[in-house]
Design a protein around this motif. Sequence first.
Motif, PDB file in Angstrom:
ATOM      1  N   SER A 184      40.924  28.315  31.488  1.00  0.00           N
ATOM      2  CA  SER A 184      42.230  28.523  32.150  1.00  0.00           C
ATOM      3  C   SER A 184      42.146  27.958  33.510  1.00  0.00           C
ATOM      4  N   ALA A 185      43.487  27.437  33.659  1.00  0.00           N
ATOM      5  CA  ALA A 185      43.617  26.825  35.093  1.00  0.00           C
ATOM      6  C   ALA A 185      44.072  27.747  36.087  1.00  0.00           C
ATOM      7  N   VAL A 186      43.988  27.696  37.396  1.00  0.00           N
ATOM      8  CA  VAL A 186      44.587  28.535  38.299  1.00  0.00           C
ATOM      9  C   VAL A 186      45.963  28.240  38.369  1.00  0.00           C
ATOM     10  N   SER A 187      46.197  26.824  38.385  1.00  0.00           N
ATOM     11  CA  SER A 187      47.533  26.417  38.968  1.00  0.00           C
ATOM     12  C   SER A 187      48.181  25.288  37.809  1.00  0.00           C
ATOM     13  N   LYS A 191      28.686  13.594  35.164  1.00  0.00           N
ATOM     14  CA  LYS A 191      29.436  14.640  35.676  1.00  0.00           C
ATOM     15  C   LYS A 191      30.756  14.358  35.053  1.00  0.00           C
ATOM     16  N   LEU A 192      31.322  15.908  34.579  1.00  0.00           N
ATOM     17  CA  LEU A 192      32.625  16.120  33.983  1.00  0.00           C
ATOM     18  C   LEU A 192      33.475  16.757  35.191  1.00  0.00           C
ATOM     19  N   LEU A 193      34.476  16.275  35.702  1.00  0.00           N
ATOM     20  CA  LEU A 193      35.292  16.546  36.686  1.00  0.00           C
ATOM     21  C   LEU A 193      36.544  16.618  36.089  1.00  0.00           C
ATOM     22  N   ALA A 194      37.390  17.845  37.080  1.00  0.00           N
ATOM     23  CA  ALA A 194      38.683  18.262  36.696  1.00  0.00           C
ATOM     24  C   ALA A 194      39.273  18.591  38.023  1.00  0.00           C
ATOM     25  N   GLN A 195      40.494  18.324  37.919  1.00  0.00           N
ATOM     26  CA  GLN A 195      41.504  18.514  39.295  1.00  0.00           C
ATOM     27  C   GLN A 195      42.463  19.622  38.680  1.00  0.00           C
ATOM     28  N   ASP A 196      42.219  20.615  39.718  1.00  0.00           N
ATOM     29  CA  ASP A 196      43.199  21.875  39.492  1.00  0.00           C
ATOM     30  C   ASP A 196      44.317  21.442  40.732  1.00  0.00           C
ATOM     31  N   LYS A 197      45.722  21.547  40.342  1.00  0.00           N
ATOM     32  CA  LYS A 197      46.692  21.093  41.334  1.00  0.00           C
ATOM     33  C   LYS A 197      46.695  21.702  42.368  1.00  0.00           C
ATOM     34  N   ASP A 198      46.327  22.950  42.579  1.00  0.00           N
ATOM     35  CA  ASP A 198      46.359  23.682  43.952  1.00  0.00           C
ATOM     36  C   ASP A 198      44.994  23.871  44.573  1.00  0.00           C
ATOM     37  N   ASN A 199      44.043  23.887  43.696  1.00  0.00           N
ATOM     38  CA  ASN A 199      42.798  24.270  44.239  1.00  0.00           C
ATOM     39  C   ASN A 199      41.674  23.212  44.065  1.00  0.00           C
ATOM     40  N   GLY A 200      41.807  21.834  44.090  1.00  0.00           N
ATOM     41  CA  GLY A 200      41.063  20.831  44.281  1.00  0.00           C
ATOM     42  C   GLY A 200      40.218  20.310  42.974  1.00  0.00           C
ATOM     43  N   ILE A 201      39.043  19.650  43.186  1.00  0.00           N
ATOM     44  CA  ILE A 201      38.251  19.042  42.245  1.00  0.00           C
ATOM     45  C   ILE A 201      37.155  19.908  41.919  1.00  0.00           C
ATOM     46  N   PHE A 202      36.884  20.054  40.554  1.00  0.00           N
ATOM     47  CA  PHE A 202      35.716  20.939  40.004  1.00  0.00           C
ATOM     48  C   PHE A 202      35.006  20.220  39.276  1.00  0.00           C
ATOM     49  N   GLN A 203      33.577  20.667  39.335  1.00  0.00           N
ATOM     50  CA  GLN A 203      32.687  19.879  38.378  1.00  0.00           C
ATOM     51  C   GLN A 203      32.187  21.132  37.361  1.00  0.00           C
ATOM     52  N   PRO A 240      34.085  24.513  42.357  1.00  0.00           N
ATOM     53  CA  PRO A 240      34.547  23.364  43.135  1.00  0.00           C
ATOM     54  C   PRO A 240      33.602  22.651  43.917  1.00  0.00           C
ATOM     55  N   ILE A 241      34.094  21.423  43.962  1.00  0.00           N
ATOM     56  CA  ILE A 241      33.414  20.268  44.658  1.00  0.00           C
ATOM     57  C   ILE A 241      34.045  19.643  45.857  1.00  0.00           C
ATOM     58  N   THR A 242      35.158  20.171  46.381  1.00  0.00           N
ATOM     59  CA  THR A 242      35.987  19.969  47.447  1.00  0.00           C
ATOM     60  C   THR A 242      35.983  21.035  48.348  1.00  0.00           C
ATOM     61  N   SER A 243      35.885  20.827  49.815  1.00  0.00           N
ATOM     62  CA  SER A 243      36.035  21.761  50.499  1.00  0.00           C
ATOM     63  C   SER A 243      37.609  22.134  50.459  1.00  0.00           C
ATOM     64  N   LYS A 244      37.772  23.339  51.074  1.00  0.00           N
ATOM     65  CA  LYS A 244      39.456  23.943  51.330  1.00  0.00           C
ATOM     66  C   LYS A 244      39.848  22.779  52.221  1.00  0.00           C
ATOM     67  N   LYS A 245      39.453  22.266  53.081  1.00  0.00           N
ATOM     68  CA  LYS A 245      39.928  21.264  53.982  1.00  0.00           C
ATOM     69  C   LYS A 245      40.465  19.969  53.383  1.00  0.00           C
ATOM     70  N   ILE A 298      41.146  19.621  49.804  1.00  0.00           N
ATOM     71  CA  ILE A 298      41.761  19.666  48.631  1.00  0.00           C
ATOM     72  C   ILE A 298      42.899  18.712  48.505  1.00  0.00           C
ATOM     73  N   PRO A 299      42.860  17.768  47.532  1.00  0.00           N
ATOM     74  CA  PRO A 299      43.814  16.675  47.585  1.00  0.00           C
ATOM     75  C   PRO A 299      45.476  17.296  47.113  1.00  0.00           C
ATOM     76  N   ASN A 300      46.370  16.572  47.799  1.00  0.00           N
ATOM     77  CA  ASN A 300      47.781  16.740  47.617  1.00  0.00           C
ATOM     78  C   ASN A 300      48.366  15.650  46.977  1.00  0.00           C
ATOM     79  N   PHE A 301      47.774  14.962  46.038  1.00  0.00           N
ATOM     80  CA  PHE A 301      48.004  13.867  45.162  1.00  0.00           C
ATOM     81  C   PHE A 301      47.268  14.114  43.699  1.00  0.00           C
ATOM     82  N   VAL A 302      47.743  13.168  42.913  1.00  0.00           N
ATOM     83  CA  VAL A 302      47.401  13.229  41.517  1.00  0.00           C
ATOM     84  C   VAL A 302      46.192  12.160  41.269  1.00  0.00           C
ATOM     85  N   ILE A 303      45.116  12.796  40.954  1.00  0.00           N
ATOM     86  CA  ILE A 303      43.858  11.826  40.767  1.00  0.00           C
ATOM     87  C   ILE A 303      44.079  11.298  39.170  1.00  0.00           C
ATOM     88  N   THR A 304      43.732   9.697  39.183  1.00  0.00           N
ATOM     89  CA  THR A 304      43.959   9.058  38.085  1.00  0.00           C
ATOM     90  C   THR A 304      42.597   8.636  37.530  1.00  0.00           C
TER      91      THR A 304
END
Length: 186
Positions: free
Chosen positions: A20-23, A34-46, A54-59, A61-67
């Motif tokens: 399940s996704a958080v957001s 490597k299998l990556l996923a982007q959660d809308k509010d919590n960043g990039i996960f592996q 999580p593989i992105t630091s709190k600072k 976290i992208p505020n854009f859609v990864i394509t």
Amino acid sequence: FFRAWDRIFEFKNENIRVYSAVSGWQMLKLAGDKLLAQDKDNGIFQFVNTQWQPITSKKSIPNFVITGAIALGNDSFLISSLRDGLFTLSNGMLTKRITSAESIFIKSNIYAFEQINSSEFVAGTTSEGCLVIINAGQIVQQIARPEGLQNNNILSIYLDKDKNLWAGLNNGISFIAYNSAIKYIK
């Protein structure tokens, strides 16, 4: 693996596991091994050992859609975004990657992004067709309606085993014989 907004499904050994996704899961992409996923509010996960880490630091976290996400090395990725161009993800930090194609990427929206070979990448855009760029970010080829595409709205790109491109358009599919001495589009 299959992605919906609120869940990622893993089908393995005739069983389905649900993550399940958080957001909200915005992206699911295999980058190298490597299998990556982007959660809308919590960043990039592996995905590592049956868990999303999580593989992105709190600072960072992208505020854009990864394509798109392409492995550049063990822990580095080239990331494409829908409306913000290209980024490099390394050691948990996202860094803007300014290229000569920046204004085109921002104006035309990158819907799909794939690696063709060790030095070339292709961006599928909503109005400029396919843009082939090299490592430095310079556009070396545009494949669009004048070159034979049905239209310039590229929604997905697939690189087949022969290194040719298949472009999913909003009105069909185009085959691009990219790995050929004679380039043609069907």
